[in-house]
Design an enzyme around this catalytic site. Structure first.
Site, PDB file in Angstrom:
ATOM      1  N   GLU A  76       7.296  66.659  78.571  1.00 63.16           N
ATOM      2  CA  GLU A  76       6.428  65.500  78.774  1.00 63.16           C
ATOM      3  C   GLU A  76       7.114  64.450  79.637  1.00 63.16           C
ATOM      4  OE1 GLU A  76       4.253  65.842  74.370  1.00 63.16           O
ATOM      5  OE2 GLU A  76       5.152  63.943  74.997  1.00 63.16           O
ATOM      6  N   LYS A  80       7.529  73.601  78.467  1.00 66.27           N
ATOM      7  CA  LYS A  80       6.745  72.421  78.869  1.00 66.27           C
ATOM      8  C   LYS A  80       7.443  71.152  78.401  1.00 66.27           C
ATOM      9  CE  LYS A  80       2.589  71.344  77.025  1.00 66.27           C
ATOM     10  NZ  LYS A  80       2.790  69.959  76.474  1.00 66.27           N
ATOM     11  N   ASP A 122       3.713  71.890  70.404  1.00 71.34           N
ATOM     12  CA  ASP A 122       4.294  71.168  69.265  1.00 71.34           C
ATOM     13  C   ASP A 122       3.202  70.475  68.446  1.00 71.34           C
ATOM     14  OD1 ASP A 122       3.681  69.122  71.008  1.00 71.34           O
ATOM     15  OD2 ASP A 122       5.712  68.306  71.136  1.00 71.34           O
ATOM     16  N   SER A 123       1.962  70.655  68.877  1.00 71.78           N
ATOM     17  CA  SER A 123       0.806  70.222  68.083  1.00 71.78           C
ATOM     18  C   SER A 123       0.793  70.908  66.727  1.00 71.78           C
ATOM     19  CB  SER A 123      -0.503  70.527  68.822  1.00 71.78           C
ATOM     20  OG  SER A 123      -0.535  71.883  69.259  1.00 71.78           O
ATOM     21  N   ASP A 183       6.436  74.490  74.171  1.00 68.16           N
ATOM     22  CA  ASP A 183       6.777  73.067  74.224  1.00 68.16           C
ATOM     23  C   ASP A 183       8.228  72.855  73.803  1.00 68.16           C
ATOM     24  OD1 ASP A 183       4.591  71.625  75.157  1.00 68.16           O
ATOM     25  OD2 ASP A 183       3.672  71.430  73.176  1.00 68.16           O
ATOM     26  N   GLU A 188      -3.375  64.964  80.003  1.00 72.17           N
ATOM     27  CA  GLU A 188      -3.987  64.686  78.694  1.00 72.17           C
ATOM     28  C   GLU A 188      -4.658  63.317  78.676  1.00 72.17           C
ATOM     29  OE1 GLU A 188      -3.035  64.662  73.898  1.00 72.17           O
ATOM     30  OE2 GLU A 188      -1.571  65.505  75.284  1.00 72.17           O
TER      31      GLU A 188
END
Length: 257
Positions: free
Chosen positions: A112, A110, A42-43, A81, A176
């Site tokens: 978080e 993925k 999602d970057s 993501d 991260e």
């Protein structure tokens, strides 16, 4: 889990896992030759759309880019993501994860977080949806982007979260900007591979945003090393094109119908 996951798990403590991001078929088919994991991150929100954070990335945006990436990925494990506000509870997470996998044909998703998303991760894995974890700085919820794990309370919490994800059955965890000695401790104390970004050489693998490492993105952060300056090459090519057009050297007969 299929053979692709077995290959990733077998690399634990043996050989480094290579992971890069892709948002399109063109980049995906280049990095697929060299990667173990291709991540549709999602970057892309900040890299492609100039969003201030990843929080503005929608499910539809992730799906469309992932469909393009899927066309370029042949051998690597493809992970997508799950964007912000698409896994606020177990039922929402399961519904959206199924949509992502069915529409993009990716191998895994993925998410978080650690303890806070325990039931969500448990539900996905129970329903045979492979999950990659993500600890340390969590861009979807971070209030600041300072390295994690320098304070004892934070260290203990991150280590506990990593063990929780490991026990739940995620196949790997992205760390991260986790302090080096903590990244080493986490890697040593869990059975699954860790993939670092700004989290030291002690992780089982490394991930970077491809646009960052090739110099296409003008970002200056500690964990990025620019391995190429593709911006300069693009600029030079465009100058040549402009000059040839102005001097009537392009297009030639071979370029015309």
């Amino acid at each position: 889990m299929n053979n692709k996951f077995s290959k990733i798990l077998k690399k634990k403590n043996r050989s480094k896992i290579i992971c890069l991001t892709a948002y399109s078929k063109n980049i995906a088919q280049i990095i697929d030759r060299h990667c173990d994991i291709v991540l549709v991150g999602d970057s892309l929100g900040s890299v492609l759309y100039n969003y201030k954070s990843t929080k503005s990335v929608t499910l539809d945006i992730m799906i469309e880019h992932s469909k393009s990436v899927r066309m370029g990925v042949k051998k690597s494990l493809m992970v997508v993501d799950m964007p912000h506000n698409t896994y606020r509870n177990s039922s929402e997470a399961l519904k959206n994860a199924k949509v992502i996998i069915s529409k993009t044909k990716c191998d895994a998703v993925k998410l978080e977080g650690g303890k806070k998303i325990y039931n969500i991760v448990k539900t996905l894995i129970k329903n045979k949806i492979p999950v990659m974890g993500h600890l340390g700085i969590l861009p979807q919820s971070a209030k600041n982007f300072k390295a994690k794990g320098k304070k004892t309370i934070e260290r203990n919490s991150l280590l506990k979260d990593a063990k929780i994800l490991d026990e739940l059955g995620v196949f790997s965890i992205v760390l991260e900007c986790v302090e080096s000695s903590l990244a080493k401790e986490i890697t040593k104390n869990i059975k699954i591979p860790t993939i670092g970004i700004g989290a030291s050489v002690y992780c089982d693998g490394q991930v970077l945003v491809t646009d960052d490492l090739i110099g296409l993105n003008f970002i200056k952060v500690r964990f990025v090393k620019k391995f190429a300056n593709i911006t300069k090459q693009i600029n030079n090519a465009i100058i040549r094109f402009k000059n040839e057009v102005k001097n009537k050297k392009f297009p030639k007969k071979i370029n015309s119908y």
